[in-house]
Design an enzyme around this catalytic site. Sequence first.
Site, short mmCIF file in Angstrom:
data_model
loop_
_atom_site.label_atom_id
_atom_site.label_comp_id
_atom_site.label_asym_id
_atom_site.label_seq_id
_atom_site.Cartn_x
_atom_site.Cartn_y
_atom_site.Cartn_z
N HIS A 151 0.98 -1.17 0.05
CA HIS A 151 -0.02 -0.09 -0.03
C HIS A 151 1.17 1.21 0.07
CE1 HIS A 151 -2.40 -2.83 2.33
NE2 HIS A 151 -3.65 -2.35 1.87
N ASP A 179 2.27 2.11 3.33
CA ASP A 179 2.90 1.21 4.12
C ASP A 179 4.40 1.60 3.75
OD1 ASP A 179 0.86 -0.60 4.27
OD2 ASP A 179 1.41 -1.55 2.58
C1 XUL Z 1 -7.26 -6.62 4.45
C2 XUL Z 1 -6.60 -6.88 3.32
C3 XUL Z 1 -5.88 -5.88 2.76
C4 XUL Z 1 -5.81 -5.87 1.15
C5 XUL Z 1 -5.14 -4.76 0.55
O1 XUL Z 1 -7.95 -7.37 5.13
O2 XUL Z 1 -6.60 -8.02 3.05
O3 XUL Z 1 -4.61 -6.19 3.14
O4 XUL Z 1 -5.15 -7.15 0.71
O5 XUL Z 1 -5.47 -3.69 1.02
#
Ligand code: XUL
Length: 438
Positions: free
Chosen positions: A102, A105
Amino acid sequence: MTQSAFPDVSSIRYEGPESRNPLAFKQYNPEELIEGRTMREHLRFSVAYWHTFRATGTDPFGAGTMIRPWDDGTASVGNAQARARAAFEFIEKLGAPFYAFHDRDVAPEGATLAESNRNLDAVVQVLKEEQQRTGIRLLWGTANLFTNPRFVHGAATSPNADVFACAAAQVKKAIEVTHELGGAGYTFWGGREGYSTLWNTDMKREVEHLARFLHLAVDYKKQIGFTGAFYIEPKPREPTKHQYDSDAAACLNFLREYDLLPHFKLNLETNHATLAGHTMQHEIEVAISADALGSIDANTGDELLGWDTDQFPTNLYLTTQVMLGVLKMGGFTTGGLNFDAKVRRESFEPIDLFHAHIGGMDAFARGLKIAAAIRADGRMAGIVKNRYASWDSGLGADIEAGKHTLATLEEHALSSPDPIQHGSGRQELLENIINELI
Ligand code: XUL
Ligand code: CO
């Protein structure tokens, strides 16, 4: 050269099932051919940055526990860059070909959007250098539209249009950096796109806004020439009581209703499937039937904990089922197996990160081999084929071809014996066959 983050670990190698070396693969042999493709190509493993490099081990009852010597604990850009280099050392030693992140992150959020974008650019430069140095690729990028308090009521589904605009700006930038890094895909997980109470919610309007948001992303993707895949990741609850993208079927219905299906595939996650009251096998089957399985977040939940524990997958029945689905659809194209999984807060040493990923990779490698063995054996497929044999000719083939009406079927039923109890389901035999091959 910066200091090594994992000085005691060298590259993880395949040593075979007899090895007792904890830092070796017993099953994952990247070059081994299965059904004409290498294991590396079949499995397309990816390390999730947010868990492996940002999870601190906090839970609602306690503070972080993780020991991460390469991290100085500050939110500086310099620390984020050093952490990115440590991450690539880890992924390279592990031998995973992909990673996923993300925006928030990998780089700290700034005081303004412009500052956040500058921070992201500074870290993306390091990611780019490290990708070039190691050959590791980005499986998918995504934007964190759920941590910042401005997203308390959702992002694309917020009742506040200014929040929608902030989310749009953040996604625009995240797609740009994913494109810059040559990402194979981009994921939209629903974050806080859902509701806590319908007393304050205009559901129809919120869902329409989500569709508009995704159309804007599709338009921008075309505009900048990003050719990676777009994924939607279903999840039923957490953080909101009711998430709009609750499961594969709900996502497919939403995508169809708003003319988005040609532009999206699904990124299915095991723990989300179980929270939705389904098995992962069910979710995979739903997605494959719609030609919409894009990628997989490989993890597992805990039978006794009803929340998203995001554990590393070790169950061979699970990995076999997943790989049967992947082989059935002809393999991944842009997607892969992304370990959206975190080590337990009790497993706080850096070496535990290796144990966790090695275990997950070996479990999937074994699942792949078992799935291929089930397909080569053919008994299971034979039983399923035989179960539907009445549709291959005569009456069944004519119904499938649209040659019948209720009246002609009534004629048939009146003149034929009652087909009650025609053909055993053979569930126990099928379960035995799997146990023979596992
Ligand atoms: C949340 C989840 C996230 C997504 C990406 O439960 O799985 O980490 O994979 O936003
Ligand atoms: Co996920």
